[in-house]
Design a protein around this motif. Structure first.
Motif, PDB file in Angstrom:
ATOM      1  N   HIS A  92      -0.152  11.762  12.411  1.00 46.13           N
ATOM      2  CA  HIS A  92       0.662  12.065  11.231  1.00 46.13           C
ATOM      3  C   HIS A  92       1.703  13.145  11.549  1.00 46.13           C
ATOM      4  O   HIS A  92       2.852  13.047  11.119  1.00 46.13           O
ATOM      5  CB  HIS A  92      -0.237  12.491  10.073  1.00 46.13           C
ATOM      6  N   ALA A 130       4.296  11.486  13.756  1.00 47.67           N
ATOM      7  CA  ALA A 130       5.194  10.649  12.948  1.00 47.67           C
ATOM      8  C   ALA A 130       6.212  11.512  12.218  1.00 47.67           C
ATOM      9  O   ALA A 130       7.409  11.191  12.206  1.00 47.67           O
ATOM     10  CB  ALA A 130       4.394   9.813  11.956  1.00 47.67           C
ATOM     11  N   GLU A 131       5.762  12.616  11.609  1.00 50.25           N
ATOM     12  CA  GLU A 131       6.704  13.486  10.910  1.00 50.25           C
ATOM     13  C   GLU A 131       7.740  14.055  11.868  1.00 50.25           C
ATOM     14  O   GLU A 131       8.934  14.099  11.550  1.00 50.25           O
ATOM     15  CB  GLU A 131       5.985  14.623  10.181  1.00 50.25           C
ATOM     16  N   THR A 177       2.511  12.558   3.338  1.00 46.53           N
ATOM     17  CA  THR A 177       3.210  11.922   2.233  1.00 46.53           C
ATOM     18  C   THR A 177       4.704  12.010   2.522  1.00 46.53           C
ATOM     19  O   THR A 177       5.195  13.064   2.937  1.00 46.53           O
ATOM     20  CB  THR A 177       2.887  12.629   0.897  1.00 46.53           C
ATOM     21  N   PHE A 201       0.213   1.546   1.326  1.00 45.98           N
ATOM     22  CA  PHE A 201       0.405   2.992   1.455  1.00 45.98           C
ATOM     23  C   PHE A 201       1.421   3.560   0.466  1.00 45.98           C
ATOM     24  O   PHE A 201       1.704   4.753   0.473  1.00 45.98           O
ATOM     25  CB  PHE A 201       0.793   3.370   2.899  1.00 45.98           C
ATOM     26  N   ASP A 205       2.065   7.336   1.012  1.00 46.53           N
ATOM     27  CA  ASP A 205       0.922   8.209   1.273  1.00 46.53           C
ATOM     28  C   ASP A 205       0.103   7.646   2.427  1.00 46.53           C
ATOM     29  O   ASP A 205      -0.448   6.557   2.307  1.00 46.53           O
ATOM     30  CB  ASP A 205       0.035   8.243   0.029  1.00 46.53           C
ATOM     31  N   PHE A 206       0.022   8.376   3.512  1.00 52.44           N
ATOM     32  CA  PHE A 206      -0.765   7.949   4.662  1.00 52.44           C
ATOM     33  C   PHE A 206      -1.938   8.895   4.840  1.00 52.44           C
ATOM     34  O   PHE A 206      -1.749  10.084   5.051  1.00 52.44           O
ATOM     35  CB  PHE A 206       0.093   7.941   5.931  1.00 52.44           C
ATOM     36  N   ASP A 226      -5.111   5.561   7.968  1.00 49.50           N
ATOM     37  CA  ASP A 226      -3.903   4.744   8.064  1.00 49.50           C
ATOM     38  C   ASP A 226      -3.212   4.917   9.421  1.00 49.50           C
ATOM     39  O   ASP A 226      -3.132   6.026   9.943  1.00 49.50           O
ATOM     40  CB  ASP A 226      -2.917   5.108   6.950  1.00 49.50           C
ATOM     41  N   ASP A 227      -2.706   3.813   9.962  1.00 50.24           N
ATOM     42  CA  ASP A 227      -1.980   3.831  11.227  1.00 50.24           C
ATOM     43  C   ASP A 227      -0.494   4.075  10.950  1.00 50.24           C
ATOM     44  O   ASP A 227       0.310   3.145  10.936  1.00 50.24           O
ATOM     45  CB  ASP A 227      -2.195   2.513  11.979  1.00 50.24           C
ATOM     46  N   ILE A 228      -0.152   5.325  10.719  1.00 45.02           N
ATOM     47  CA  ILE A 228       1.225   5.672  10.365  1.00 45.02           C
ATOM     48  C   ILE A 228       2.205   5.341  11.483  1.00 45.02           C
ATOM     49  O   ILE A 228       3.342   4.961  11.230  1.00 45.02           O
ATOM     50  CB  ILE A 228       1.335   7.159   9.944  1.00 45.02           C
ATOM     51  N   GLU A 282       4.007   2.100  11.367  1.00 47.58           N
ATOM     52  CA  GLU A 282       5.012   1.955  10.307  1.00 47.58           C
ATOM     53  C   GLU A 282       6.307   2.729  10.588  1.00 47.58           C
ATOM     54  O   GLU A 282       7.172   2.812   9.733  1.00 47.58           O
ATOM     55  CB  GLU A 282       4.426   2.422   8.974  1.00 47.58           C
ATOM     56  N   LEU A 311       9.622   3.178   8.239  1.00 44.30           N
ATOM     57  CA  LEU A 311       9.925   4.491   7.670  1.00 44.30           C
ATOM     58  C   LEU A 311      11.306   4.993   8.105  1.00 44.30           C
ATOM     59  O   LEU A 311      12.008   5.632   7.323  1.00 44.30           O
ATOM     60  CB  LEU A 311       8.827   5.487   8.028  1.00 44.30           C
TER      61      LEU A 311
END
Length: 127
Positions: free
Chosen positions: A4, A7-8, A54, A71, A88-89, A93-95, A98, A102
């Protein structure tokens, strides 16, 4: 670094490649991406653990189409009225799977918020 957080970081780096985009403080404890002083993406939520994320973006073209995704949290009030989508991950969840979606959402949100002169730099909007 959790998936997460990774990803961010990747989404933030991508968002900052968009013309005129900059990091900005969101509402405590969120982080935001702005263009021309206006927010086009918000990362985080209250008391969010490091293995969750999120993301809130404006999707005037696809808000209704993405509402069914597992999600996507139902938006209410002002957010729903103005086509903002809340993804919302959680830890399960496999962010990372995605990220392409995203990134496309960040781009759509950016184009919706950015001044037209900046959108045109990306080949978006009227000539």
């Amino acid at each position: 670094m959790t998936p997460h957080q990774q990803a961010e970081a990747e989404l933030t780096a991508y968002g900052l490649t968009l013309p005129g985009a900059e990091e900005a403080p969101g509402w405590t404890p969120t982080r935001a991406l702005n263009v021309n002083g206006k927010t086009f993406a918000i990362f985080g939520d209250k008391a969010q653990p490091v293995d969750a994320l999120t993301i809130t973006v404006k999707l005037p073209i696809s808000a209704e189409m993405v509402a069914h995704l597992p999600f996507v949290r139902p938006a209410k009030g002002w957010y729903k009225q103005h086509d903002w989508v809340i993804a919302d991950f959680g830890p399960e969840d496999d962010i990372l799977a995605e990220l392409d979606t995203l990134k496309a959402w960040l781009r759509q949100s950016y184009v919706a918020i950015a001044p037209k002169r900046l959108s045109r730099l990306m080949g978006e909007g009227p000539p």
